[in-house]
Design an enzyme around this catalytic site. Structure first.
Site, PDB file in Angstrom:
ATOM      1  N   LYS A   1     -19.972   5.198   6.608  1.00 39.36           N
ATOM      2  CA  LYS A   1     -20.176   3.988   5.783  1.00 39.36           C
ATOM      3  C   LYS A   1     -20.477   4.373   4.349  1.00 39.36           C
ATOM      4  O   LYS A   1     -19.911   3.814   3.419  1.00 39.36           O
ATOM      5  CB  LYS A   1     -21.343   3.151   6.308  1.00 39.36           C
ATOM      6  CG  LYS A   1     -21.149   2.258   7.482  1.00 39.36           C
ATOM      7  CD  LYS A   1     -20.185   1.123   7.373  1.00 39.36           C
ATOM      8  CE  LYS A   1     -18.784   1.571   7.630  1.00 39.36           C
ATOM      9  NZ  LYS A   1     -18.286   1.635   8.946  1.00 39.36           N
TER      10      LYS A   1
ATOM     11  N   TRP B   1       0.896  -1.157   0.000  1.00 40.30           N
ATOM     12  CA  TRP B   1       0.000   0.000   0.000  1.00 40.30           C
ATOM     13  C   TRP B   1       0.930   1.201   0.000  1.00 40.30           C
ATOM     14  O   TRP B   1       1.597   1.475   0.994  1.00 40.30           O
ATOM     15  CB  TRP B   1      -0.876  -0.051   1.257  1.00 40.30           C
ATOM     16  CG  TRP B   1      -1.998   0.951   1.305  1.00 40.30           C
ATOM     17  CD1 TRP B   1      -3.230   0.816   0.753  1.00 40.30           C
ATOM     18  CD2 TRP B   1      -1.997   2.216   1.987  1.00 40.30           C
ATOM     19  NE1 TRP B   1      -3.990   1.925   1.035  1.00 40.30           N
ATOM     20  CE2 TRP B   1      -3.268   2.801   1.782  1.00 40.30           C
ATOM     21  CE3 TRP B   1      -1.050   2.925   2.733  1.00 40.30           C
ATOM     22  CZ2 TRP B   1      -3.605   4.045   2.296  1.00 40.30           C
ATOM     23  CZ3 TRP B   1      -1.396   4.164   3.247  1.00 40.30           C
ATOM     24  CH2 TRP B   1      -2.666   4.716   3.025  1.00 40.30           C
TER      25      TRP B   1
ATOM     26  N   GLU C   1     -21.626   7.481  12.016  1.00 38.71           N
ATOM     27  CA  GLU C   1     -21.165   6.191  11.490  1.00 38.71           C
ATOM     28  C   GLU C   1     -21.844   5.884  10.152  1.00 38.71           C
ATOM     29  O   GLU C   1     -21.209   5.383   9.228  1.00 38.71           O
ATOM     30  CB  GLU C   1     -21.436   5.104  12.539  1.00 38.71           C
ATOM     31  CG  GLU C   1     -21.299   3.652  12.082  1.00 38.71           C
ATOM     32  CD  GLU C   1     -19.913   3.277  11.581  1.00 38.71           C
ATOM     33  OE1 GLU C   1     -18.973   4.088  11.677  1.00 38.71           O
ATOM     34  OE2 GLU C   1     -19.781   2.156  11.029  1.00 38.71           O
TER      35      GLU C   1
END
Ligand code: M6R
Length: 607
Positions: free
Chosen positions: A484, A73, A480
């Site tokens: 998402k 990464w 949250e």
């Protein structure tokens, strides 16, 4: 983020390395490579892209039964074949894979260039191979140890030397490395999922430890060459848990697993007779628990939002002042540590650098920090002063779902325990226990209504901005939900307290910015309904997650997702499930990779 796998044994190494790398895919990466030792030569094959791209260039039946592999990464140097690992020194004697960041690599590289070394990549990692090669005097383990003294930063490394065939040396300082022990074969990995299909017997290396492995032996030692006898541990996870089990994606599987994963987090820990909870791992006496004057929670991302739910519960029910802070900010603010404050570091992976470093800083100042982790044996779990495992089972999708509901489960139990030691009556405690025990079944009914949520996702997927609004316990759930949606669908979404919109975000409202409201049937319901009306008055579209049968909400909102009526204290569980499904289906509509969203990594091991 980056992943490491190493193999010493009798089987074809390339097959095992590629399989291990495939299992590490979920961590997020942009290139991959392997090196297999072949008749005292090294065959390095690496490529930008996915493991399937790498597989295309790995010859079938590649001989060699020792090797190392890596998923990268990118941090230093762009994503290309050259910067992919493994990296070799310029004599071709040393080859290695590295996770982490070498902070002083520029100075070292300059010196090596002055000495005539030539480099193939732009990475910080390549300099390690050069250092090891130049310090090598017939003993790879010792050369690696000497190199470690020159490096500043974090590293998990697996390295091989041409003059020591059949041998890999691993070293850890800040990036996880685990040794897997098999029959006439040994494995190295940054994460147990890479080797779970081969062995469950593992040894977790600590920081500043090395391991030297051959097919039939291993030796662990510290930076001062002292041999260390380490305990062999058993991985508690089953292979099926890291496979999709009939679902199209890990994220969908993990959303649907929640009735069981929540049960695993709470079962055996609830004490109905005392209307309280038992949490064995806290390592604290009842007297010490009673003396807590304040609770401070540190975490990142979804774990931070779970911590916010926790702080709200602890303060409102256990009557202990509680706050949640971003771990990344705590570390650098020179935090004040008070003797009667209990600290929690919340982390699914147990490896998040921000959270780990905040925890260490707090511990340095004398804080007692307890961990709330999912991954057994992870760094935060091991370095914390006690804690609670959430027992979610492996969470593979980058977007965290089941870990969130299990993390809040631990906070419900903690709240019960601490509240019952203080002001909460047996009857009130029992009401919470009852509500908690009904949550898994209620979640099943919400999951059964997923078709409707999918239709809504289809209807709204063309919008490019969303507001997610909630209050009280559900404020953090709104945050949250917004996280998402943005991480897997790439749609911009803001989570806010519904009360706050009039202080600014309401300026965004028009027919192109839908708002998703969380409307419980508690004391804040009427206020949230007023906020909904304010949005409607400005031509904003409203989707509400509301309690079955709430006709007033139905009359105002454009669309409603119903959840069952319950004790409002457990609504965070019931509210978050529709938000997870909404994000999931929206991402599917937009043809996104739900398990591995762009630019993201499952376990963020760099700052
Ligand atoms: O492993 P951790 O819980 O410490 O991870 C923290 C965040 O990186 C993580 O929750 C992240 O925000 C997720 N991608 C959210 O879905």
């Amino acid at each position: 983020m980056c992943g490491i796998v190493g193999y010493c044994g009798v089987a074809p190494a390339s097959k095992i390395l590629l399989e291990g790398l495939k299992r590490l895919e979920y961590r997020g990466y942009d290139s991959a490579g392997i090196c297999v030792e072949e008749k005292s030569d090294f065959k390095v094959i690496k490529r930008k892209g996915k493991i399937k791209d790498l597989k295309e260039i790995v010859p079938d039946g590649l001989p060699g039964s020792t090797g190392i592999g890596h998923t990268r990464w990118a941090t230093h140097g762009e994503v290309n074949d050259r910067n992919a690992h493994p990296h070799m020194d310029d004599t071709g004697k040393v080859v290695l894979v590295h996770n982490g960041i070498i902070e002083n690599y520029q100075g070292i590289k300059k010196r090596l260039l002055d000495e005539g070394h030539t480099f193939q990549s732009d990475t910080d990692s390549e300099i390690i191979a050069h250092l090891i090669a130049s310090l090598y005097q017939g003993d790879l383990e010792e050369a690696v140890r000497q190199t470690a003294f020159l490096l500043k930063g974090t590293y998990g490394i697996a390295v091989m030397h041409k003059d020591e065939p059949g041998t890999i040396v691993g070293i850890r300082n800040g990036s996880p490395l685990v040794l897997g022990i098999g029959e006439h074969e040994m494995f190295l990995a940054s994460d147990v999922t890479a080797i779970l299909s081969h062995t469950k017997q593992v040894i977790y290396l600590e920081d500043k430890e090395l391991v030297k492995v051959t097919a039939d032996s291993y030796k662990t030692s510290d930076f001062n060459s002292n041999e260390i006898r380490k305990t062999i541990e058993n991985i508690g996870w089953e292979l099926e848990q890291i496979e999709k089990g009939g679902f199209e994606s890990f994220m969908e599987k993990e959303i649907y697993e929640q009735p069981e994963s929540i049960l695993r987090a709470i079962q055996g820990r609830i004490d109905r007779d005392g209307a309280t909870a038992h949490l064995g791992g806290l390592n604290m006496t009842p007297r010490q628990l009673l003396n807590i004057k304040r609770i401070s929670i540190v975490a990142a991302g979804t774990s931070y939002y779970a911590g916010m739910v926790g702080a709200f519960l602890l303060e409102s029910i256990a009557r202990i002042p509680a706050t949640t802070e971003l771990a990344s900010e705590v570390r650098y603010k020179n935090p004040v540590v008070e003797p009667d404050t209990l600290y929690f570091a919340v982390s699914q992976s147990g490896e998040t650098a921000d959270t780990l470093y905040a925890m260490r800083e707090l511990q340095r100042k004398g804080a007692r920090v307890l961990g709330i982790c999912n991954v057994v044996g992870s760094t935060i779990a091991r370095e914390s002063d006690g804690g609670v495992y959430i027992h979610s089972g492996p969470e593979i999708a980058v977007a965290s779902t089941k870990a969130f509901t299990s993390q809040i489960s631990v906070f419900y139990l903690l709240t019960l325990l601490l509240a019952r030691m203080r002001h909460l009556s047996f009857e009130e405690g029992l009401r919470i226990v009852d509500a908690l025990e009904k949550v898994p079944e209620m979640i099943k009914t919400i999951l059964a209504s997923s078709k409707h949520i999918r239709e809504l996702a289809r209807k709204y997927s063309r919008y490019t901005n969303f507001l997610f609004l909630g209050r009280g316990l559900n404020y953090s759930v709104a945050m949250e939900g917004a996280l998402k949606l943005k991480e897997i669908s790439y749609i911009h979404a803001e989570g806010y307290s519904a009360a706050e919109i009039k202080h600014g975000p309401i300026a965004l409202i028009n027919e192109e910015t839908p708002s998703l409201f969380l409307v419980p049937n508690d004391k804040l319901r009427d206020k949230v309904i007023n906020n909904m009306k304010e949005v409607k008055a400005r031509a904003g579209k409203v989707i509400a997650v509301a309690i079955e049968g709430d006709q007033e909400v139905e009359a105002i909102a454009d669309d409603v997702i119903w959840i069952p009526s319950s004790n409002p204290v457990v609504y965070p569980y019931l509210m978050v499930i529709p938000l997870q499904l909404f994000a999931f289906y929206t991402a599917l509509e937009l043809d996104r990779n739900v398990d591995q969203p762009r630019n993201l990594a499952k376990s963020v091991t760099v700052e």
